[in-house]
Motif scaffolding. Structure first.
Motif: not given
Ligand code: HPA
Length: 264
Positions: A83, A85, A88, A92, A133, A135, A137-139, A143, A210, A213
């Protein structure tokens, strides 16, 4: 309860200025944090679980270099669960704690024979040829992050000043992310060299992506623990990664403390 409110409950709500992620064998930095409040990752929803030997798995909040910092003692690597991400939620949370800066550290192999074990190299850029990467799958349009200054030029300049002042040899280089968990083959290292690599390692690049972003300013430093595969006959091992990194960690701590003093 979310990680943020657990951390606020344990350490108070005073904002954090910078986050620091500690690489393999670099856990000693956590012991320099004054007035430290430590929260095990198991108590923080979304934070890495289990982990790799040489990594502690706790968040430490306190003062370092005159700044309030959040030290991530332990990270999840891509090779643990596939994974990219994985960090993340932790990053965050750092942003939500108020931080504007992230300082990443790691242990790495060097592709420059004159930059040997215990050297510290500040990242100038990276190569991500993994096809992964964090990101993906991030809508949404956020991104599409600009990576021209992935490593903040002002932070890099401050790190150069700290190295000169502290008498620590200053190096900058390009870090090539390799998934691991195997070390690289000598042929892979020769290919990376042609592609512009100075350093190779199994972490950090997903975290830089990340963090950018999230709008954090980023600096990254490698502790060289070995020359990369094929540069020397000696075996490359995780044991050596941990012990060499621990040997060089005093200089790494001085670099990071100096950067914080200069204003992250
Ligand atoms: N390759 C990848 N990761 C590493 C190395 C290496 O040679 N040394 C420390 N981490």
């Amino acid at each position: 309860m979310e990680a943020l409110s657990i951390i606020h409950g344990a350490a108070g709500e005073h904002p954090v200025e910078a986050g620091i992620v500690l690489g393999s064998g670099l856990g000693q930095l956590g012991e320099q944090v004054a007035g430290a409040v430590s929260v095990p990752y198991e108590e923080l929803p979304g934070f890495p679980r289990g982990g790799v030997s040489g990594h502690q798995g706790r968040l430490i909040i306190g003062q370092l270099g005159g700044r309030r910092v959040a030290v991530f003692s332990g990270r999840e690597h891509y090779y643990e669960h596939g994974n990219s991400a994985a960090m993340r939620p932790a990053l965050e949370t750092l942003k939500a704690l108020g931080a504007s800066t992230l300082i990443l550290t790691n242990a790495a192999g060097s592709l420059r024979s004159e930059v040997g074990p215990t050297s510290i190299v500040v990242h100038s850029d990276y190569v991500n040829w993994s096809g992964r990467n964090p990101l993906i799958g991030e809508p949404g349009d956020a991104r599409f992050v600009d990576m021209r200054d992935a490593y903040d030029p002002a932070l890099r300049a401050k790190l150069r000043d700290v190295a000169v002042r502290e008498g620590i040899p200053h190096h900058e280089g390009v870090y090539f992310w390799f998934s691991g968990p195997t070390f690289e083959s000598p042929a892979e290292i020769r290919a990376m060299k042609i592609l512009g690599a100075d350093l190779v390692g199994m972490s950090t690049v997903p975290e830089v992506i990340l963090a950018r972003r999230l709008g954090l300013r980023v600096a990254a430093l490698s502790m060289v623990t070995n020359l990369a595969a094929g540069f020397q006959g000696a075996e490359i091992s995780h044991h050596d990664t941990k012990t060499v990194a621990a040997k060089g960690s005093a200089a790494m701590i001085r670099m990071i403390t100096g950067l914080l003093e200069a204003g992250p």
